[in-house]
Each structure stands twice: as C-alpha cells, then as structure tokens.
Enzyme design. Sequence first.
Site, short mmCIF file in Angstrom:
data_model
loop_
_atom_site.label_atom_id
_atom_site.label_comp_id
_atom_site.label_asym_id
_atom_site.label_seq_id
_atom_site.Cartn_x
_atom_site.Cartn_y
_atom_site.Cartn_z
N GLY A 1 29.81 -2.08 -2.96
CA GLY A 1 30.98 -2.01 -2.10
C GLY A 1 31.32 -0.58 -1.69
O GLY A 1 31.69 -0.31 -0.53
N ASN B 1 42.65 -5.27 -4.46
CA ASN B 1 42.05 -5.45 -5.77
C ASN B 1 43.06 -5.39 -6.91
O ASN B 1 42.83 -5.94 -7.97
CB ASN B 1 40.94 -4.43 -5.99
N GLN C 1 36.96 -7.95 -2.49
CA GLN C 1 37.68 -8.93 -3.32
C GLN C 1 37.82 -10.28 -2.63
O GLN C 1 38.16 -11.28 -3.27
CB GLN C 1 39.09 -8.40 -3.66
N SER D 1 30.49 -6.83 -2.05
CA SER D 1 29.80 -6.34 -3.24
C SER D 1 29.40 -7.51 -4.13
O SER D 1 30.15 -8.49 -4.25
CB SER D 1 30.74 -5.40 -3.99
N GLY D 2 28.24 -7.41 -4.76
CA GLY D 2 27.73 -8.52 -5.57
C GLY D 2 28.49 -8.76 -6.86
O GLY D 2 28.77 -9.90 -7.22
N HIS D 3 28.86 -7.68 -7.54
CA HIS D 3 29.35 -7.87 -8.91
C HIS D 3 30.78 -8.39 -9.00
O HIS D 3 31.27 -8.68 -10.08
CB HIS D 3 29.18 -6.59 -9.74
N THR E 1 13.54 2.16 -1.02
CA THR E 1 12.89 0.91 -1.39
C THR E 1 13.95 -0.10 -1.83
O THR E 1 14.81 0.21 -2.65
CB THR E 1 11.87 1.16 -2.53
N CYS F 1 38.99 1.69 -12.09
CA CYS F 1 38.58 3.05 -11.72
C CYS F 1 39.62 4.07 -12.12
O CYS F 1 39.31 5.22 -12.34
CB CYS F 1 38.32 3.15 -10.23
#
Length: 382
Positions: free
Chosen positions: A72, A150, A178, A198-200, A236, A324
Amino acid sequence: MRRIYLDNAATTAVSPEVMEAMLPYFTGVYGNASSIHGYGREAKRAIETARRQVMKALNAAAPQEIYFTAGGTESDNWAIKGLALAKGSGHIITTVIEHHAVLHTCQWLEKQGFDVTYLPVDEYGRVTAAQVKKALREDTILVSVMAANNEVGTIQPIAEIGKICRERGVLLHTDAVQAVGAIPLDVQAMNIDLLSLSGHKLHGPKGAGALYVRKGVKIDTLLHGGAQERGFRAGTENVPAIVGLGKAVEIACQNLDENAARMVALRQRLIDGLMARVPGTRLNGHPAERLPGNANLSFDKVEGEALLLRLDLVGVAGSSGSACTSGTLDPSHVLLALGLTQAQANGALRLTIGTDTTEEEIDQVLDILPPIVEDLRRMVSR
Ligand SMILES: *Cc1c(COP(=O)(O)O)cnc(C)c1O
C-alpha cells in the site's frame, strides 16, 4: 494461553486458501516471469491471472490498468508522486486524516514546490464533496481522499467526490487499502482514476500491493530498471506474493456482503457491550458510515497504551492508534483531527475484527476488558 487477535486493521493472517495458492510458486514454478522458456511463461501466466482477479474485483475496464507493487505504501507514493512528477507543478487536495503514506508523500511534494491543501474533517472523520469542490483551483492536478480510515474506520463519500472531480476534469486517487474487500468499490461507477490496495490487510501476503491507473492517466515511473509491468515498475516480480494478493482480493470481494454482515454484527456487539458495561466510554468515528470490522473507543481517565499492555498480558491484541505510530506516545493525528482532546485521544483503543473473529471471542473481550478499565481508573485516582 488463549489469544484473541483484534488488530486486523494493522495486518491479517494469510488465509489457508491464499497460502495454498501461493505455495507452488516458491518451489515448482519459480521461473522469472520475464524469461521466455516454460518456467518463465508459467510464472507470467500466474501474474496475469492475478491481474485479472484484481481487475474484476475493482470493476476496472482492462487488466493493463492494474500494476503490482510492494504494498500500500508504494502504491500511495507512486500514485501521488508519479502523477505530480508527470504534471511538473500544481495543486493537490487531500485530507488531514490520511495514512502517513499519503500525508508524508504530500509533505515531501510541498518541499519540491507543489501546493497542497489538507481538508479538515468533521467530528466523525468525514469530508464532504462540497469541501472538495470548494478547494478545487485552476491548477489542481489531483485529489487524494482515502476510501476508509485505518484508525476510526470512517468511510468517505468517494462516489460523490469522484463525480465532482470528473465534472471538473481533476484526477481522483483513493487509498483503498482498508476498503477493498470490506466495502463495495467500483472504479468506473465511482469515477476513481487511481486506487491503492494492499495484500496483507485482506488475508493476503505482506509486501504485495496493487495500483489501479485508469487508461489514459499518465504517471511517472518511480522504479527504473527492467521492463516489468510494461516498463512502469521495474524489478523481478514477486510471483508468489502477487498470486496470493490476487487470490486474497478475489476471495474478499466474492464474500464481501456475507463477511460484512457478520462483522458488522460482531462489531456492534462489541461496541454496544463496552458502552453498556464501561461508563465514560465514547465511540470514535462515524456510528454508521464505518468499516464493518472497526471499533474505536475512548475510555475516560485511561491511557490507551496502558490498556493495551494489560490486554496483551491476558492475550488480547488491539491497538491504541495505528500500528505505525504506537511506540511513540504522540496522540494520533486522526483522533486530534476529529476534535478529541489529547487525553481523549490517548485513551483510545482500536479493536478490529477479521473475517475469522468469532462471537465467543467478542464475548470474552466483553468480560475481560471492563474490569481492566476499572482497575486502571482506580490506580489513577489513588
Ligand atoms: C496499511 C495501510 C497502508 C500501507 O500499506 P502497506 O501495505 O502496509 O504498505 C496505507 N494506507 C492505509 C489506509 C493502510 O491502512
């Protein structure tokens, strides 16, 4: 010890289905997606499948509108800096309650000579389309408003903001980290030009994200190198992470209504239960326009950090702001922007429910938490 995880806004567990989808790409299918041999082509196919999964979930018009990133934070940086650098100069509108990935990016752009307006929010953390409209200038190049916050979970009127931006020919970016998989999003219907995810945050892997860029929108490249992502994002590809991200987004969006209904019920049980059992409790954020899994409460005469530590001792994981910023005792910029006093902000506790949270866990927290608050208050008044 039994552990209860209620910090799903900070990160989520990778779901078993996502894990299973990722596993072959660590060992069997390890080719470099840029290679022309069979190994490479297999990896490339997996990336393109993930791209289509994200495209469908957002209702993007074409797979080429989806770019994979390392999360993100990168998506937010790329959207905003990439657009600003492509334009060269101009004015950006955002809000005071954005994630630091947006706020600090805008502050950096100010140092490079861009002009930024930070819109204030109301007591619930909402901005209005009218506020955005009023702030628009001749030289406005971008509006960046998060889809959902968030910390307090407040959902912004992105469709209305998108309508205004489109009418005025100004691009709209939304940090939907979110929001994706939690509330319905449609980049076409909502007139969104750039979207970060974002994935997580949705049971996918960490370090994997995506940026939606509407066809025709020109943004500069931040990572120069090879020709990956059609030359726009060198490096990559992290194939297993991209596969996991695609799967996680697909699952979250397919089960959105069902998950949201369950999570809203659990969240309300938690909020109502705590408000009833603990006097001097206030709900932070909007009562209705909030993310299904978000409960953010302030307890009078209690330090959120102290409460967190006590909860951690009995196996309950929450947050006193965003992950954070905890560790520092600065009150959250979001809670202060909602008009909370420093003391109220320091008394805030964020508990965020995931798709795997159970009613039993909520009931256990309803039993565990009130006596801890009472105890902490007794210590303060002694
Ligand atoms: C977590 C989060 C981010 C950052 O995403 P990462 O993948 O952790 O870099 C950005 N914006 C919001 C709203 C978030 O919740």
